[in-house]
Design a protein around this motif. Structure first.
Motif, PDB file in Angstrom:
ATOM      1  N   VAL A   1       1.477  -5.064  -4.042  1.00 37.96           N
ATOM      2  CA  VAL A   1       0.666  -3.929  -4.719  1.00 37.96           C
ATOM      3  C   VAL A   1       1.300  -2.734  -4.930  1.00 37.96           C
ATOM      4  O   VAL A   1       0.887  -2.040  -5.861  1.00 37.96           O
ATOM      5  CB  VAL A   1      -0.593  -3.827  -3.490  1.00 37.96           C
ATOM      6  N   GLU A   2       2.140  -2.425  -4.154  1.00 37.44           N
ATOM      7  CA  GLU A   2       2.876  -1.116  -4.407  1.00 37.44           C
ATOM      8  C   GLU A   2       4.187  -1.049  -3.549  1.00 37.44           C
ATOM      9  O   GLU A   2       4.591  -1.836  -2.507  1.00 37.44           O
ATOM     10  CB  GLU A   2       1.997   0.170  -3.322  1.00 37.44           C
ATOM     11  N   LYS A   3       5.133  -0.399  -4.183  1.00 35.44           N
ATOM     12  CA  LYS A   3       6.470  -0.299  -3.452  1.00 35.44           C
ATOM     13  C   LYS A   3       6.948   1.269  -3.459  1.00 35.44           C
ATOM     14  O   LYS A   3       6.548   2.050  -4.291  1.00 35.44           O
ATOM     15  CB  LYS A   3       7.443  -1.096  -4.642  1.00 35.44           C
ATOM     16  N   ASP A   4       7.594   1.258  -2.576  1.00 34.45           N
ATOM     17  CA  ASP A   4       7.987   2.855  -1.985  1.00 34.45           C
ATOM     18  C   ASP A   4       9.564   2.839  -1.768  1.00 34.45           C
ATOM     19  O   ASP A   4       9.721   2.526  -0.725  1.00 34.45           O
ATOM     20  CB  ASP A   4       7.238   3.354  -0.785  1.00 34.45           C
ATOM     21  N   GLU A   5      10.404   3.016  -2.634  1.00 39.21           N
ATOM     22  CA  GLU A   5      11.943   2.928  -2.227  1.00 39.21           C
ATOM     23  C   GLU A   5      12.281   4.100  -1.323  1.00 39.21           C
ATOM     24  O   GLU A   5      13.112   3.752  -0.622  1.00 39.21           O
ATOM     25  CB  GLU A   5      12.406   3.381  -3.831  1.00 39.21           C
ATOM     26  N   THR A   6      11.699   5.269  -1.272  1.00 40.64           N
ATOM     27  CA  THR A   6      11.911   6.222  -0.532  1.00 40.64           C
ATOM     28  C   THR A   6      11.846   5.689   1.217  1.00 40.64           C
ATOM     29  O   THR A   6      12.549   5.906   2.021  1.00 40.64           O
ATOM     30  CB  THR A   6      11.279   7.282  -0.486  1.00 40.64           C
ATOM     31  N   LYS A   7      10.732   5.204   1.387  1.00 39.69           N
ATOM     32  CA  LYS A   7      10.037   4.561   2.488  1.00 39.69           C
ATOM     33  C   LYS A   7      10.577   3.168   2.891  1.00 39.69           C
ATOM     34  O   LYS A   7      10.678   2.862   3.950  1.00 39.69           O
ATOM     35  CB  LYS A   7       8.731   4.667   2.937  1.00 39.69           C
ATOM     36  N   LYS A   8      11.299   2.625   1.879  1.00 44.43           N
ATOM     37  CA  LYS A   8      11.553   1.182   1.894  1.00 44.43           C
ATOM     38  C   LYS A   8      10.422   0.181   2.385  1.00 44.43           C
ATOM     39  O   LYS A   8      10.683  -0.532   3.154  1.00 44.43           O
ATOM     40  CB  LYS A   8      12.737   1.058   2.888  1.00 44.43           C
ATOM     41  N   THR A   9       9.267   0.526   1.827  1.00 41.57           N
ATOM     42  CA  THR A   9       8.140  -0.238   2.135  1.00 41.57           C
ATOM     43  C   THR A   9       7.690  -1.051   0.964  1.00 41.57           C
ATOM     44  O   THR A   9       7.806  -0.544  -0.311  1.00 41.57           O
ATOM     45  CB  THR A   9       6.886   0.499   2.736  1.00 41.57           C
ATOM     46  N   VAL A  10       7.094  -2.300   1.057  1.00 46.33           N
ATOM     47  CA  VAL A  10       6.230  -2.879   0.056  1.00 46.33           C
ATOM     48  C   VAL A  10       4.988  -3.302   0.588  1.00 46.33           C
ATOM     49  O   VAL A  10       4.863  -4.033   1.682  1.00 46.33           O
ATOM     50  CB  VAL A  10       7.140  -4.011  -0.400  1.00 46.33           C
ATOM     51  N   LEU A  11       3.716  -3.115  -0.190  1.00 46.15           N
ATOM     52  CA  LEU A  11       2.511  -3.459   0.260  1.00 46.15           C
ATOM     53  C   LEU A  11       2.071  -4.613  -0.339  1.00 46.15           C
ATOM     54  O   LEU A  11       2.433  -4.386  -1.591  1.00 46.15           O
ATOM     55  CB  LEU A  11       1.704  -1.974  -0.089  1.00 46.15           C
ATOM     56  N   MET A  12       1.451  -5.631   0.372  1.00 41.65           N
ATOM     57  CA  MET A  12       1.284  -7.035  -0.549  1.00 41.65           C
ATOM     58  C   MET A  12      -0.037  -7.274  -0.122  1.00 41.65           C
ATOM     59  O   MET A  12      -0.722  -6.703   0.947  1.00 41.65           O
ATOM     60  CB  MET A  12       2.184  -7.874   0.008  1.00 41.65           C
ATOM     61  N   GLY A  13      -0.823  -8.138  -0.707  1.00 43.41           N
ATOM     62  CA  GLY A  13      -2.203  -8.657  -0.285  1.00 43.41           C
ATOM     63  C   GLY A  13      -2.446  -9.990  -1.167  1.00 43.41           C
ATOM     64  O   GLY A  13      -1.948 -10.171  -1.933  1.00 43.41           O
ATOM     65  N   PHE A  14      -3.519 -10.562  -0.769  1.00 50.04           N
ATOM     66  CA  PHE A  14      -4.081 -11.560  -1.448  1.00 50.04           C
ATOM     67  C   PHE A  14      -5.109 -11.212  -2.411  1.00 50.04           C
ATOM     68  O   PHE A  14      -5.451 -12.137  -3.108  1.00 50.04           O
ATOM     69  CB  PHE A  14      -4.735 -12.774  -0.399  1.00 50.04           C
ATOM     70  N   SER A  15      -5.822 -10.058  -2.215  1.00 49.06           N
ATOM     71  CA  SER A  15      -6.744  -9.448  -3.062  1.00 49.06           C
ATOM     72  C   SER A  15      -6.936  -7.987  -2.749  1.00 49.06           C
ATOM     73  O   SER A  15      -6.764  -7.586  -1.443  1.00 49.06           O
ATOM     74  CB  SER A  15      -8.126 -10.217  -2.856  1.00 49.06           C
ATOM     75  N   ASP A  16      -7.700  -7.435  -3.709  1.00 47.78           N
ATOM     76  CA  ASP A  16      -7.622  -5.884  -3.579  1.00 47.78           C
ATOM     77  C   ASP A  16      -8.501  -5.569  -2.233  1.00 47.78           C
ATOM     78  O   ASP A  16      -8.483  -4.399  -1.754  1.00 47.78           O
ATOM     79  CB  ASP A  16      -8.047  -5.532  -4.687  1.00 47.78           C
ATOM     80  N   SER A  17      -9.547  -6.461  -2.191  1.00 48.79           N
ATOM     81  CA  SER A  17     -10.742  -5.942  -1.107  1.00 48.79           C
ATOM     82  C   SER A  17     -10.549  -6.422   0.444  1.00 48.79           C
ATOM     83  O   SER A  17     -10.961  -6.152   1.300  1.00 48.79           O
ATOM     84  CB  SER A  17     -11.726  -7.027  -1.565  1.00 48.79           C
TER      85      SER A  17
END
Length: 298
Positions: A164-180
Motif C-alpha cells: 500500500v505504501e513505502k517509507d524509505e526514511t522510516k524503513k517501513t512498508v504498509l501492506m494489506g489484503f484490501s483497502d477496508s
C-alpha cells in the motif's frame, strides 16, 4: 487473494484484570466472546503451555469486519518477557484518548494528535486523537523485521498481500489484503528480531479450500510450517482448520478456514459476564500469595 481477511492478533497476558480494564475502559472495546480451557491448544494458541488457560476476544465489533485482539491467559504464568518483535497496534479514537486522560492511564504524546499507551504487559498501542470512524477504528499492526526486502517478498509473493505504501526514511512498508481491512506494517530494525516469551501471532482467514495449497506452497519454497494443517475443536461450536506458518523472522501466522471460522467467531452476548465470572473465580493470585510464592515468569 481478496477473499483473505485480517482477523486478530494474539497477546499473552499475565494480569487478566488490568488487561480487561485497559481494553474495556480505556480503548472502549467490547468482549466478543470468552472461553476457558483445561489443557493446552493443539495449535499452541496459548503458547507452549499445557495447563489451564483462557481465551478472550475483544474488539470494536465482530471479526467479520473488525480486527480484534485475542487475549490468552495461562493460569500459572504471571508475566512474559517482551522482545522487539511487536512494535504496536494503531487505532483511531479520540474517545480512547479522553478515557485514558480521565482515568489517569499514562499517555505519551509521540506525534501530532498521536499518543502512545502501554497495555498491561508492555504492549504498545498508538491512539490517533481523531473521531472514531463508523468502520473499524483499528488501522494497522506493526511488526519488526530484519530484512525488509526479504519480508515484503514473503508477504506479497507467497501470501498475496499488496503493498500500500513505502517509507524509505522510516524503513517501513504498509501492506494489506484490501483497502477496508486492518493493514500490516513491516519495519526494518536493522538487526535480529527477538520474540521474547511474549511472542504473539497474527491471524487471517481464507476459503477453507486454500489451506492445503498454502501449506504446499510453503513446503515447495522451503518456508517454515510451525503447525501443519490441523482441525481444532471447540466444544459446542464449529470445528475450524488451521495451518500456522513462520515468516523469515519467526513471526507466527495463522491461516484459518473462513467458512467455519465465521460460525466460531460469532459474538457471544454472555462474553462479558463469562469473563467477569472467570476472573472472580480465579483464586490463583490468592493461592500464590498465601503460600508466599510468585507466579512463574515465562
Amino acid at each position: 487473494m481478496s477473499l483473505r481477511r485480517a482477523l486478530h492478533f494474539v497477546f499473552k497476558v499475565g494480569d487478566r484484570g488490568k488487561t480487561a480494564t485497559f481494553y474495556r475502559e480505556i480503548l472502549g472495546m467490547k468482549i466478543l466472546r470468552h472461553e476457558e480451557f483445561e489443557e493446552g491448544c493443539k495449535a499452541t494458541c496459548n503458547g507452549p503451555y499445557d495447563g489451564k488457560w483462557s481465551k478472550t476476544m475483544v474488539g470494536f465489533g465482530p471479526e467479520d469486519d473488525h480486527f480484534v485482539a485475542e487475549l490468552t491467559y495461562n493460569y500459572g504464568v504471571g508475566e512474559y518477557r517482551l522482545g522487539n518483535d511487536f512494535l504496536g497496534l494503531t487505532l483511531q479514537s479520540s474517545k480512547a484518548v479522553s478515557n485514558a486522560k480521565r482515568l489517569g492511564w499514562p499517555l505519551k504524546e509521540v506525534g501530532e494528535a498521536v499518543y502512545l499507551a502501554e497495555a498491561p504487559g508492555g504492549y504498545h498501542f498508538y491512539l490517533l486523537d481523531k473521531e472514531q470512524p463508523q468502520s473499524d477504528p483499528v488501522q494497522k499492526v506493526c511488526l519488526a523485521v530484519s530484512d525488509l526486502q526479504r519480508s515484503v517478498h514473503y508477504w506479497s509473493s507467497l501470501l498475496g498481500m499488496s503493498v500500500v505504501e513505502k517509507d524509505e526514511t522510516k524503513k517501513t512498508v504498509l501492506m494489506g489484503f484490501s483497502d477496508s481491512q486492518c493493514k500490516l506494517e513491516l519495519r526494518d530494525i536493522g538487526g535480529a528480531v527477538d520474540h521474547g516469551t511474549a511472542f504473539g501471532r497474527i491471524a487471517f482467514s481464507c476459503p477453507r479450500e486454500e489451506l492445503p495449497a498454502i501449506e504446499a506452497l510453503m513446503k515447495k519454497e522451503n518456508q517454515k510450517i510451525l503447525t501443519p494443517l490441523v482441525s481444532l475443536d471447540t466444544p459446542g461450536k464449529a470445528t475450524v482448520e488451521v495451518v500456522i506458518l513462520g515468516d523469515p523472522d519467526g513471526h507466527e501466522i495463522c491461516f484459518v478456514g473462513d467458512e467455519a471460522f465465521r460460525e466460531l467467531s460469532m459474538m457471544d452476548p454472555n462474553g462479558n459476564d463469562l469473563l467477569d465470572k472467570a476472573m472472580a473465580e480465579d483464586k490463583s493470585d490468592e493461592w500464590f500469595a498465601k503460600n508466599k510464592k510468585q507466579k512463574a515468569s515465562a
